[in-house]
Design a protein around this motif. Structure first.
Motif, mmCIF file in Angstrom:
data_model
loop_
_atom_site.group_PDB
_atom_site.id
_atom_site.type_symbol
_atom_site.label_atom_id
_atom_site.label_comp_id
_atom_site.label_asym_id
_atom_site.label_seq_id
_atom_site.Cartn_x
_atom_site.Cartn_y
_atom_site.Cartn_z
ATOM 1 N N ARG A 39 46.546 23.168 -17.269
ATOM 2 C CA ARG A 39 47.330 21.948 -17.510
ATOM 3 C C ARG A 39 48.529 22.209 -18.416
ATOM 4 N N LEU A 40 48.348 23.020 -19.453
ATOM 5 C CA LEU A 40 49.456 23.315 -20.358
ATOM 6 C C LEU A 40 50.546 24.133 -19.672
ATOM 7 N N VAL A 41 50.166 25.027 -18.761
ATOM 8 C CA VAL A 41 51.163 25.787 -18.001
ATOM 9 C C VAL A 41 51.981 24.844 -17.137
ATOM 10 N N SER A 42 51.334 23.934 -16.440
ATOM 11 C CA SER A 42 52.063 22.978 -15.610
ATOM 12 C C SER A 42 53.007 22.124 -16.454
ATOM 13 N N HIS A 43 52.523 21.682 -17.601
ATOM 14 C CA HIS A 43 53.345 20.870 -18.506
ATOM 15 C C HIS A 43 54.543 21.664 -19.027
ATOM 16 N N ARG A 44 54.294 22.912 -19.425
ATOM 17 C CA ARG A 44 55.373 23.750 -19.959
ATOM 18 C C ARG A 44 56.428 24.018 -18.887
ATOM 19 N N LEU A 45 55.995 24.309 -17.679
ATOM 20 C CA LEU A 45 56.954 24.545 -16.586
ATOM 21 C C LEU A 45 57.797 23.299 -16.333
ATOM 22 N N ASP A 46 57.166 22.127 -16.379
ATOM 23 C CA ASP A 46 57.905 20.874 -16.209
ATOM 24 C C ASP A 46 58.964 20.738 -17.309
ATOM 25 N N ALA A 47 58.591 21.045 -18.537
ATOM 26 C CA ALA A 47 59.536 20.958 -19.655
ATOM 27 C C ALA A 47 60.681 21.962 -19.499
ATOM 28 N N TRP A 48 60.427 23.069 -18.824
ATOM 29 C CA TRP A 48 61.451 24.085 -18.605
ATOM 30 C C TRP A 48 62.285 23.815 -17.352
ATOM 31 N N GLY A 49 62.050 22.683 -16.682
ATOM 32 C CA GLY A 49 62.864 22.308 -15.532
ATOM 33 C C GLY A 49 62.230 22.505 -14.178
ATOM 34 N N HIS A 50 61.010 23.010 -14.132
ATOM 35 C CA HIS A 50 60.285 23.156 -12.867
ATOM 36 C C HIS A 50 59.296 21.994 -12.785
ATOM 37 N N LEU A 51 59.725 20.916 -12.183
ATOM 38 C CA LEU A 51 58.994 19.655 -12.189
ATOM 39 C C LEU A 51 57.579 19.796 -11.643
#
Length: 157
Positions: A39-51
């Motif tokens: 879950r944290l990886v998905s959240h971090r990727l979203d924050a980095w622009g990969h929705l």
């Protein structure tokens, strides 16, 4: 007067590209720890622009889920956590999952898993989704690090 010898340059081994963004964390070696890491990886990727609903986010999150599940299932040492590192560099995302077991190495080829085995096919998924993956020695020892990279050309979200 003697001058000191000029040092000879040594080749630097190729490694992951320099990261523009990094995230690292230790997690309990449990299903809950693996779920939180995913879950944290998905959240971090979203924050980095990969929705969240992008192909890149879904692919890297799925790879992370498999590597973390393997660390918990096959790499668990009582009282020891597993470590996750996520990095985003220009055109590549890298996931590294380290555990404390050295004697349990992942199967690296399709031929290593018996056809009637009930498990052992998760890394086939990693192989199919990742641009590259491998296993190496954990630093600091003991243990191993399984890593996977996903190529992400500019403009791909």
């Amino acid at each position: 007067m003697h001058s000191a010898p000029t040092p000879t340059p040594t080749a630097v081994p190729a490694g992951p590209p320099a990261a523009a963004h990094e995230f690292e964390m230790r997690f309990t070696s449990s299903p809950g720890g693996a779920r939180l890491a995913r879950r944290l990886v998905s959240h971090r990727l979203d924050a980095w622009g990969h929705l969240y609903d992008s192909a890149v986010n879904e692919t890297v999150t799925l790879i992370t889920a498999e590597l973390c599940a393997n660390a918990v299932t096959h790499g668990r040492v009582p009282g020891r956590d597993f470590h996750l590192r996520l990095s985003l560099a220009p055109e590549v995302i890298r996931v590294e999952v380290s555990d404390a077991r050295t004697e349990r190495q992942p199967l690296l080829t399709r031929d290593d898993s018996p056809a009637d085995a009930e498990s052992g096919r998760g890394l086939l998924l990693v192989e199919a989704l990742a641009s590259r993956w491998d296993v190496g020695t954990r630093h600091p020892a003991p243990g191993k690090t399984v890593w996977a990279e996903v190529d992400c050309p500019p403009g791909v979200v």
